[in-house]
Design an enzyme around this catalytic site. Structure first.
Site, mmCIF file in Angstrom:
data_model
loop_
_atom_site.group_PDB
_atom_site.id
_atom_site.type_symbol
_atom_site.label_atom_id
_atom_site.label_comp_id
_atom_site.label_asym_id
_atom_site.label_seq_id
_atom_site.Cartn_x
_atom_site.Cartn_y
_atom_site.Cartn_z
ATOM 1 N N HIS A 134 68.735 42.592 66.181
ATOM 2 C CA HIS A 134 67.486 43.119 65.308
ATOM 3 C C HIS A 134 67.914 43.852 64.048
ATOM 4 O O HIS A 134 67.967 44.910 64.257
ATOM 5 C CB HIS A 134 66.615 43.411 66.416
ATOM 6 N N HIS A 144 66.700 44.056 59.691
ATOM 7 C CA HIS A 144 65.866 43.535 58.768
ATOM 8 C C HIS A 144 66.851 43.733 57.243
ATOM 9 O O HIS A 144 67.075 44.848 57.105
ATOM 10 C CB HIS A 144 64.601 44.519 58.658
ATOM 11 N N ASP A 187 65.880 43.868 54.177
ATOM 12 C CA ASP A 187 65.319 44.794 53.350
ATOM 13 C C ASP A 187 65.118 46.124 53.834
ATOM 14 O O ASP A 187 64.518 47.057 52.974
ATOM 15 C CB ASP A 187 63.590 44.042 53.024
ATOM 16 N N GLY A 203 55.575 42.121 61.160
ATOM 17 C CA GLY A 203 54.130 42.810 60.548
ATOM 18 C C GLY A 203 53.546 43.294 61.691
ATOM 19 O O GLY A 203 53.950 43.532 62.910
ATOM 20 N N HIS A 259 58.438 39.687 67.538
ATOM 21 C CA HIS A 259 58.194 41.237 67.630
ATOM 22 C C HIS A 259 56.949 41.519 68.562
ATOM 23 O O HIS A 259 55.909 41.001 68.126
ATOM 24 C CB HIS A 259 57.671 41.853 66.174
ATOM 25 N N GLU A 282 55.990 46.843 70.679
ATOM 26 C CA GLU A 282 56.778 48.006 69.747
ATOM 27 C C GLU A 282 55.325 48.718 69.490
ATOM 28 O O GLU A 282 55.021 49.903 70.204
ATOM 29 C CB GLU A 282 57.067 47.483 68.615
ATOM 30 N N ASP A 338 67.304 47.898 63.476
ATOM 31 C CA ASP A 338 65.844 47.442 62.989
ATOM 32 C C ASP A 338 66.000 47.841 61.449
ATOM 33 O O ASP A 338 66.326 46.773 60.848
ATOM 34 C CB ASP A 338 65.101 48.417 63.178
#
Length: 364
Positions: free
Chosen positions: A21, A23, A25, A183, A210, A213, A302
């Site tokens: 996991h 990202h 960006d 998102g 996701h 969380e 993350d």
């Protein structure tokens, strides 16, 4: 009898690790953000010095303000709107992970976030894949072996999930190993994307969601029982279905029991969870209880830039908080490799020829 290697930041970095996991960006180098902004004419960065910019990203993530946290992604996505930028960011991502001792990673991103400059979805995927392959070549040249798979994300608040799922299937023979939705969880349950998940199941494609969380048990229940998630992104709120007696005995509710019994992997990201309020500190992060109860827990980053972390630093923090040793870190790593979205034989090969020998040398 050989002595076990002491657990330090450096020795943990040497250990083979698996990341599920992360990202794209959320993991840029601050200097790269500055250079891409200059090359692309992006003028909204808060600093023009790499160290100050890196500190700003971390402080924004630590601020407790969702607005400030999301502003960081506006900046990284803002400089990732060309094919050259995507290739560079992807290649550097792989180099940085390999330097941290990661031997297998699944890196995710939402292609729809990189269309502002006019790029189509297919060229975006092809640019990122080219970057990942270049990063693997650079890592190999530096004496490090790493394999990277891609997860394509759809933004759950938008209406493009099926389109992105079809994109993931179209490129699954080119290194895209799965699909995800990301998102805001609250107000955007995973069942809004049922058409995408039904399509993926029909195509024998892999996906994670996701869930659990920022929102609680209903998000996890829908992700598993309605959508068929193979893994849970974060999943920390599964602890809401666990009751602990005064003597420390745990009682699992039906959902928690199902997640544990079915070995549904939890993609846990300790530092990020603290920043988003899912936990208040590492020492009381649910990962401690969930690992003790033998859920299939994995350790992840993350967003490495925003959280100022690596897989090694996350593991080192868990060692300090919970007293873990090498066998525990190996357990987390094997959990992650078992849960990867690549072929069974490939997973076994990495476990048996890379992970187990690597830890055996450290355990002594």
């Amino acid at each position: 009898m050989a002595m076990s290697t002491p657990l330090t930041a450096d020795t943990i970095r040497q250990a083979p690790k698996v990341l599920l996991h992360d990202h794209l960006d959320g993991g840029l180098r601050p200097a790269t953000v500055l250079e891409l902004a200059d090359a692309g004419g992006y003028r909204d960065l808060p600093h023009d010095d790499a160290a100050a910019l890196g500190a700003w990203f971390r402080e924004s993530a630590d601020s407790g303000s969702l607005v400030r946290y999301l502003e960081g992604f506006a900046h990284t996505c803002g400089v990732m709107q060309t094919e050259d930028a995507l290739v560079r960011v992807a290649a550097e991502c792989v180099e940085d992970l390999a330097a941290d001792g990661v031997v297998y990673a699944e890196v995710r991103y939402a292609p729809e976030l990189f269309t502002e400059g006019g790029l189509g979805l297919d060229p975006i995927v092809e640019a990122v894949q080219a970057g990942f392959r270049e990063g693997e070549r650079r890592a190999a040249a530096a004496g490090r072996t790493i394999r990277v798979g891609t997860l394509l994300c759809a933004m759950r608040q938008n209406a493009r999930s099926l389109e992105i799922a079809e994109l993931a299937v179209r490129y699954r023979d080119s290194g895209v190993v799965g699909f995800d939705i990301a998102g805001p969880e609250a107000g955007f349950p995973p069942t809004r994307n049922l058409d995408a998940f039904e399509y993926l199941r029909q195509q024998n494609a892999h996906f994670t969601i996701h869930a659990g969380e920022a929102f609680g048990l209903p998000s996890i229940w829908e992700a598993i029982q309605h959508c068929g998630a193979e893994r849970l992104g974060h999943g920390v709120r599964i602890v809401d279905d666990i009751k602990i007696d005064a003597d420390g005995r745990a009682h699992l509710g039906r959902l928690a029991s199902y997640v544990r019994d079915r070995r549904i992997p939890l993609e846990m990201c300790p530092t990020s969870n603290i920043q988003t309020g899912a936990a208040t500190a590492i020492e009381n992060h649910p990962i401690g209880l969930l690992a003790r109860l033998r859920f299939r827990v994995t350790v992840n980053t993350d967003n490495r830039l925003m959280s100022g972390c690596t897989v090694s630093s996350e593991m080192a923090a868990l060692v300090d908080a919970f007293g873990y040793g090498w066998p525990d870190l190996q357990w987390f790593t094997v959990n992650a490799m078992k849960s990867a979205f690549i072929d069974f034989e490939d997973r076994l090969e990495i476990i048996n020829t890379v992970i187990k020998p690597g830890y055996a040398a450290l355990i002594g």
